[in-house]
Design an enzyme around this catalytic site. Structure first.
Site, PDB file in Angstrom:
ATOM      1  N   HIS A 134      50.131  47.199  11.675  1.00 58.93           N
ATOM      2  CA  HIS A 134      51.377  47.522  10.965  1.00 58.93           C
ATOM      3  C   HIS A 134      51.274  46.520   9.783  1.00 58.93           C
ATOM      4  O   HIS A 134      50.806  45.530   9.630  1.00 58.93           O
ATOM      5  CB  HIS A 134      52.559  46.922  11.985  1.00 58.93           C
ATOM      6  CG  HIS A 134      53.945  47.347  11.565  1.00 58.93           C
ATOM      7  ND1 HIS A 134      54.817  46.780  10.568  1.00 58.93           N
ATOM      8  CD2 HIS A 134      54.646  48.666  11.945  1.00 58.93           C
ATOM      9  CE1 HIS A 134      55.836  47.572  10.401  1.00 58.93           C
ATOM     10  NE2 HIS A 134      55.780  48.631  11.345  1.00 58.93           N
ATOM     11  N   ASP A 156      54.669  53.899  17.327  1.00 57.89           N
ATOM     12  CA  ASP A 156      54.067  55.200  17.640  1.00 57.89           C
ATOM     13  C   ASP A 156      53.085  55.419  18.759  1.00 57.89           C
ATOM     14  O   ASP A 156      52.728  56.617  18.815  1.00 57.89           O
ATOM     15  CB  ASP A 156      53.550  55.938  16.207  1.00 57.89           C
ATOM     16  CG  ASP A 156      54.556  55.970  15.066  1.00 57.89           C
ATOM     17  OD1 ASP A 156      55.608  56.425  15.603  1.00 57.89           O
ATOM     18  OD2 ASP A 156      54.280  55.478  13.922  1.00 57.89           O
TER      19      ASP A 156
HETATM   20  N1  CMC Z   1      42.538  51.269  12.550  1.00 55.59           N
HETATM   21  C1  CMC Z   1      41.370  50.744  11.941  1.00 55.59           C
HETATM   22  N2  CMC Z   1      41.281  50.085  11.025  1.00 55.59           N
HETATM   23  C2  CMC Z   1      42.776  49.460  10.612  1.00 55.59           C
HETATM   24  C3  CMC Z   1      44.010  50.137  11.077  1.00 55.59           C
HETATM   25  C4  CMC Z   1      43.726  51.184  12.177  1.00 55.59           C
HETATM   26  N3  CMC Z   1      44.936  51.604  12.720  1.00 55.59           N
HETATM   27  N4  CMC Z   1      44.996  49.682  10.438  1.00 55.59           N
HETATM   28  C5  CMC Z   1      44.426  48.820   9.541  1.00 55.59           C
HETATM   29  N5  CMC Z   1      43.208  48.731   9.621  1.00 55.59           N
HETATM   30  C6  CMC Z   1      42.176  47.741   8.816  1.00 55.59           C
HETATM   31  C7  CMC Z   1      42.072  48.135   7.486  1.00 55.59           C
HETATM   32  O1  CMC Z   1      40.905  49.198   7.291  1.00 55.59           O
HETATM   33  C8  CMC Z   1      41.964  47.069   6.648  1.00 55.59           C
HETATM   34  O2  CMC Z   1      40.620  46.502   7.323  1.00 55.59           O
HETATM   35  P1  CMC Z   1      39.734  45.503   6.171  1.00 55.59           P
HETATM   36  O3  CMC Z   1      40.728  44.539   5.636  1.00 55.59           O
HETATM   37  O4  CMC Z   1      38.460  45.503   6.539  1.00 55.59           O
HETATM   38  O5  CMC Z   1      39.940  46.244   4.481  1.00 55.59           O
HETATM   39  C9  CMC Z   1      42.838  46.012   7.540  1.00 55.59           C
HETATM   40  O6  CMC Z   1      43.036  46.643   8.900  1.00 55.59           O
HETATM   41  C10 CMC Z   1      44.159  45.862   6.969  1.00 55.59           C
HETATM   42  O7  CMC Z   1      44.816  47.338   6.872  1.00 55.59           O
HETATM   43  P2  CMC Z   1      45.714  47.868   5.783  1.00 55.59           P
HETATM   44  O8  CMC Z   1      45.706  49.251   5.458  1.00 55.59           O
HETATM   45  O9  CMC Z   1      45.366  46.904   4.529  1.00 55.59           O
HETATM   46  O10 CMC Z   1      47.167  47.057   6.310  1.00 55.59           O
HETATM   47  P3  CMC Z   1      48.491  47.834   5.730  1.00 55.59           P
HETATM   48  O11 CMC Z   1      49.359  46.710   6.132  1.00 55.59           O
HETATM   49  O12 CMC Z   1      48.295  48.302   4.342  1.00 55.59           O
HETATM   50  O13 CMC Z   1      48.903  48.943   6.549  1.00 55.59           O
HETATM   51  C11 CMC Z   1      49.260  50.703   8.348  1.00 55.59           C
HETATM   52  C12 CMC Z   1      49.400  49.333   7.755  1.00 55.59           C
HETATM   53  C13 CMC Z   1      50.248  50.834   9.437  1.00 55.59           C
HETATM   54  C14 CMC Z   1      49.434  51.750   7.400  1.00 55.59           C
HETATM   55  C15 CMC Z   1      47.945  50.629   9.135  1.00 55.59           C
HETATM   56  O14 CMC Z   1      47.643  49.689   9.982  1.00 55.59           O
HETATM   57  C16 CMC Z   1      47.567  52.177   9.547  1.00 55.59           C
HETATM   58  O15 CMC Z   1      47.136  52.899   8.898  1.00 55.59           O
HETATM   59  N6  CMC Z   1      47.849  52.353  10.879  1.00 55.59           N
HETATM   60  C17 CMC Z   1      47.555  53.630  11.543  1.00 55.59           C
HETATM   61  C18 CMC Z   1      48.620  54.408  11.072  1.00 55.59           C
HETATM   62  C19 CMC Z   1      49.802  54.109  12.040  1.00 55.59           C
HETATM   63  O16 CMC Z   1      49.977  53.821  13.131  1.00 55.59           O
HETATM   64  N7  CMC Z   1      51.113  53.934  11.230  1.00 55.59           N
HETATM   65  C20 CMC Z   1      52.531  53.599  11.984  1.00 55.59           C
HETATM   66  C21 CMC Z   1      53.009  52.476  11.452  1.00 55.59           C
HETATM   67  S1  CMC Z   1      54.431  51.944  12.524  1.00 55.59           S
HETATM   68  C22 CMC Z   1      55.635  53.160  12.316  1.00 55.59           C
HETATM   69  C23 CMC Z   1      56.034  53.319  10.874  1.00 55.59           C
HETATM   70  O17 CMC Z   1      56.380  52.506  10.074  1.00 55.59           O
HETATM   71  O18 CMC Z   1      56.258  54.505  10.759  1.00 55.59           O
END
Ligand code: CMC
Length: 432
Positions: free
Chosen positions: A310, A367
């Protein structure tokens, strides 16, 4: 830092310039640097892709602390609301930032119950769209189309805004259910005003004109819980979209239609559908839970552990904790078992003891477990995100109304750092 020790200004040194940036402190101790004078005084702007360090508004609606895993609506903890309140009361709470009196709740419940019908002509919009179209696209179109039926809608009048808010809260379940009925070729079911908000949704989704249908109270309560937990989440992607569209003076229906589109994406609300598809692919033997987790850790695989991680929570999402327990309760009360719950628990177990997830502070989000409950209620997978949208509706509306009232609100217009070509002469096409 405590409130007493937070300095009043922050000194910024930029070349030979010094600037005192006022420091703002929120009611829960959030500290922000007020940079409104930055560009005028220094010529520089800030750079913050994804806006993770940027406060775009002041708000009294929702507080969340991602490090501690705390979520409160207007000061009331999500745990207490989930246990003691109901979705209609939570709507009022978000809209007014205080709990309703008994009389207010009765009046408001009456209003959101008696505006549930759609204009008959709106039905033709559903019939004109392909049956296989995603219901989120259908809902975005139908909510946008409300502006054509309620042409008084505008952002200018608080009285009109309230009428539009009630209409949207009342009609969203009908729009959602019609999008489903259209997709399966069943007749639309009119709302039943004798049912609770959640029970009426089940009725419009699952009743047919041929048979008597009484919504199961366990299912209605489970749905109500899901709606409460999704009701607001401060400045997430779709809410920021709703505020941004509203900042141009666009009406509530147009603004919320854009929010529905923003919610659809798999990194936001669309994740609930993606989670269940991921769990089903493991159940169906496409790959084991461990193989999937290995893939999710590889950057170039394009695979993520959906329902994990998140932008704000760097701890267990408190909504996920409530939903994990609710999975057991609901399946138990309905006398069901679901192998997907076992797979979800296995994935969580692996993640919580794997350094990749520990180091990045990736925990289950809302989710991860919600889909298992939706599935137990018989909600089809492609409708999961639509149900998220029904739940998020009061949050979007409350945030939009707050923006309209905010004396400091301005049209959203970020800047950019231009990295493209510098001036050059235009060459005739035959000479390129
Ligand atoms: N699986 C594997 N790796 C992950 C995941 C995941 N679900 N989420 C983040 N990472 C890794 C990412 O690759 C990155 O690694 P590195 O630092 O080595 O490059 C690190 O963790 C930080 O990730 P980020 O993408 O920079 O983090 P963010 O804050 O931009 O993204 C997120 C947050 C929710 C988009 C992301 O965690 C994600 O894609 N999760 C899966 C989709 C999901 O479940 N979304 C629902 C969010 S909650 C409900 C809502 O708000 O709608």
């Amino acid at each position: 830092m405590t409130n007493q020790t937070v300095p009043k200004t922050a000194k910024l040194t930029f070349g030979d310039q010094e600037l005192d940036l006022p420091v703002m402190v929120g009611s829960e101790g959030e500290v922000a640097l007020d940079i409104r004078q930055l560009r005028a005084k220094t010529g520089a702007i800030t750079y913050d892709p994804g806006l993770g360090n940027t406060g775009a508004c002041q708000s009294k609606i929702t507080f969340l602390d991602g490090e501690q895993g705390i979520l409160r609506y207007a000061g009331y903890s999500i745990e207490e609301l989930a246990q003691k309140s109901n979705f209609v009361e939570v709507m009022w709470l978000l809209l007014h930032q205080q709990l309703p009196t008994a009389a207010e709740l009765e009046q408001f419940t009456h209003e959101v119950t008696h505006h549930t019908m759609l204009h008959e002509n709106l039905k033709q919009l559903f019939s004109s769209l392909p049956k296989a179209g995603h219901p989120m696209a259908v809902c975005a179109a139908a909510v946008g189309a409300l502006s054509t039926f309620y042409q008084n809608a505008s952002a200018n009048s608080p009285q009109q805004n309230w009428i539009d808010a009630v209409r949207l809260l009342a009609k969203m379940p009908t729009i959602a259910a019609y999008s489903y009925k259209h997709s399966i070729g069943q007749p639309f079911m009119y709302p039943r005003n004798d049912l609770s908000y959640a029970a009426n949704i089940l009725h419009m989704m699952f009743a047919t004109p041929c048979e008597k249908y009484e919504p199961n109270p366990v299912m209605a309560r489970a749905l109500d819980l899901l709606l409460i937990l999704h009701a607001d989440h401060e400045q997430n992607c779709s809410t920021s979209t709703v505020r941004t569209v509203g900042s141009s003076g666009a009406n509530l229906f147009a603004s919320v239609s854009a929010g529905i589109s923003a919610l659809w994406g798999p990194l936001h609300g669309g994740a609930n559908q993606a989670v269940i598809e991921m769990l089903m692919s493991i159940r169906d033997g496409k790959r084991s839970a461990r193989e999937f987790m290995e893939l999710a850790k590889k950057k170039d695989s394009g695979v993520r552990l959906m329902g994990f991680g998140h932008r704000v929570y760097k701890n267990y999402d408190p909504r996920a904790l409530i939903l994990k327990k609710a999975c057991y309760d609901v399946l138990g009360q309905l006398g069901r078992k679901d192998p997907l719950l076992d797979i979800a628990l296995e994935l969580e177990q692996i993640a919580l003891s794997d350094n990749y997830f520990i180091e990045r502070k990736l925990y289950p989000n809302v989710d991860f477990y919600s889909g298992i409950i939706y599935k137990a209620l018989g909600i089809p997978v492609e409708m999961f995100t639509v149900f998220f949208a029904i739940g998020r509706m009061p949050g979007w509306i409350a945030q939009w109304l707050e923006y309209q009232r905010d004396p400091e609100a301005k049209i959203t217009r970020p800047r950019q750092i231009y990295m493209g070509a510098t001036p050059r002469a235009y060459g005739q096409v035959e000479k390129r």
